[in-house]
Scaffold this active site. Structure first.
Site, PDB file in Angstrom:
ATOM      1  CB  CYS A   1      -7.947   0.091   1.551  1.00 29.18           C
ATOM      2  SG  CYS A   1      -7.667  -0.967   3.055  1.00 29.18           S
TER       3      CYS A   1
ATOM      4  CB  CYS B   1      -0.867   0.125   1.107  1.00 28.08           C
ATOM      5  SG  CYS B   1      -1.918   1.364   1.502  1.00 28.08           S
TER       6      CYS B   1
ATOM      7  CB  CYS C   1     -12.772 -10.002  18.081  1.00 28.92           C
ATOM      8  SG  CYS C   1     -13.605  -8.999  19.503  1.00 28.92           S
TER       9      CYS C   1
ATOM     10  CB  CYS D   1      -2.237  -2.808   6.667  1.00 25.62           C
ATOM     11  SG  CYS D   1      -3.809  -2.903   6.284  1.00 25.62           S
TER      12      CYS D   1
ATOM     13  CD  GLU E   1     -26.475  -9.832  20.961  1.00 25.10           C
ATOM     14  OE1 GLU E   1     -26.255  -8.582  21.623  1.00 25.10           O
ATOM     15  OE2 GLU E   1     -25.674 -10.569  20.487  1.00 25.10           O
TER      16      GLU E   1
ATOM     17  CB  CYS F   1      -2.655   3.963   6.595  1.00 26.91           C
ATOM     18  SG  CYS F   1      -4.110   3.248   7.126  1.00 26.91           S
TER      19      CYS F   1
END
Length: 422
Positions: free
Chosen positions: A153, A69, A378, A78, A304, A75
């Site tokens: 991107c 990139c 995560c 990444c 939930e 940025c």
């Protein structure tokens, strides 16, 4: 100790920084990798070592590659683009192992990572700012609120990146000087869901511009949000997610997995772990990413705390064909976790909480005696913490699958399979 030093990088830290040593003290240097010799400037001294800026790569590692990139280095995303494929895959697995070791898991089976390819990210949140020179739109700089004006991107789906320039043209006449906005885009099965957040009430001219933009670029749904008020400016098609054949209407800017490939890997691991068992509790179920694939073979309780995602799941469950019974339950699992007694009727529990993990709910699962538990997370650190609770409560951690949906970054999802010890 010197402010600027030369360091040989020998390993990687948990956030992907290169790690070396200077006078016996660990040194953390971003944008470096094992095999590099670098010149680094000390920024901060912490208990665990010196945190630096990279000044210069004196001798590059032989496996260092050219970043993909043009915005690399500025940025904030990444940051590991200079890793070769093999180096990166090894790093992803090691990232999981590092978190597990911190909680005493030294010999867990960590499977081959499932890594999403380039140009696969199907949801993004872009920052925008109206300046005298026009609208700046893109991603935040590393450790800064300043916005990189992105024109590409390499990790994002082309259907989304092609809208970067048109969005600048769209927002220019709408935003006031120095006004900031956030543009959420999700590529769904029926097209792009877009939500724009900005501190401005729309006038008629703004609405016409937004509506024309939606028509010109085939946007499925475009909402404007101002101080919490959600304005459906242009609904050309309902945004829909397809989960095992169930079509779930996506509430504006709701959470979905970041890539199709990542979702497929996570779902396959969850379904496989529950195979042959009976009733399943899917906790923190969201809009049903795992609920519907599981319901092909199992009766599923879908719990939930957020109302809008659960309403979308419920509506889809009411009309979907070919599924066993799905029982939606609105419940704040942080404040009122399902108790061990409530969980005893299930043969398996799946839970996929936010980054903070699910310590209260996991404590109840650990006491429940459920034969199989599947943890999706995560955050490798809170995953490992919750895993320790389960293991200390009588479970065995059989395997961990790393799933990387954020290519070239330290962000990582894990799927852990636990079996109750007899």
């Amino acid at each position: 100790m010197a402010d600027i030093m030369e360091v040989d990088i020998t390993s990687l830290g948990a956030q992907g920084d290169g790690v070396g040593e200077y006078d016996g003290t660990p040194v953390f240097v971003p944008f470096s990798m094992p095999g590099d010799r670098v010149r680094a400037k000390v920024l901060e001294t912490r208990r665990n070592g010196l945190y630096c800026d990279l000044v210069e790569i004196l001798t590059p590692s032989r496996v260092r590659q050219e970043p993909a990139c043009v915005h690399f280095g500025a940025c904030g995303g990444c940051q590991l683009q200079f890793f070769g494929d093999d180096t990166y895959e090894n790093w992803v697995r090691e990232r999981a192992l590092m978190a597990l070791r911190q909680h005493g898991f030294d010999d867990v089976l960590v499977l081959e990572p499932a890594i999403s390819p380039k140009s696969s990210r199907r949801r993004v949140a872009l920052k925008a700012l109206k300046t005298a020179a026009g609208v700046v739109l893109g991603f935040n700089e590393r450790q800064s609120h300043r916005i990189i004006n992105a024109d590409m991107c390499p990790v994002t789906r082309v259907e989304l990146t092609t809208l970067f320039t048109p969005l600048r043209d769209l927002l220019g006449p709408i935003l006031s000087q120095r006004m900031a906005a956030t543009v959420h885009m999700t590529l769904t099965a029926s097209g792009i869901d877009m939500l724009i957040e900005a501190p401005k009430a729309l006038d008629l001219a703004d609405r016409e511009r937004l509506s024309d933009f939606a028509n010109e670029h085939d946007i499925a749904a475009l909402h404007w949000q101002e101080q919490g008020f959600l304005d459906p400016v242009a609904i050309r098609r309902e945004p829909v997610m397809n989960f095992a054949g169930a079509r779930v209407l996506l509430p504006p800017a709701s959470f979905v997995q970041a890539t199709d490939e990542g979702e497929l890997a996570l779902t396959a691991a969850v379904v496989d772990a529950c195979k042959g068992l009976g009733r399943v509790a899917d906790l923190f179920c969201g809009i049903g990413t795992f609920t519907f694939p599981l319901a092909r073979e199992h009766q599923v309780l879908a719990a939930e705390g957020a109302k809008r995602p659960l309403d979308a799941l419920s509506a889809a469950a009411n009309i979907a064909d070919g599924f066993k019974q799905i029982i939606p339950r609105h419940r704040d699992l942080f404040r009122r976790p399902l108790t061990a007694d409530e969980l005893k009727i299930f043969d398996a529990v799946v839970f996929d909480p936010p980054r903070a993990g699910a310590s209260a709910q996991v404590a109840e699962i650990a006491k429940s005696g459920v034969s199989r538990v599947v943890a999706v997370s995560c955050n490798p650190n809170t995953f490992s913490r919750d895993a320790r609770t389960l293991v200390d409560g009588g479970y065995m951690l059989e395997s961990v699958l790393p799933v990387d949906q954020f290519l070239w970054s330290p962000h990582l999802e894990l799927v852990g399979v636990f079996t109750r010890r007899l």
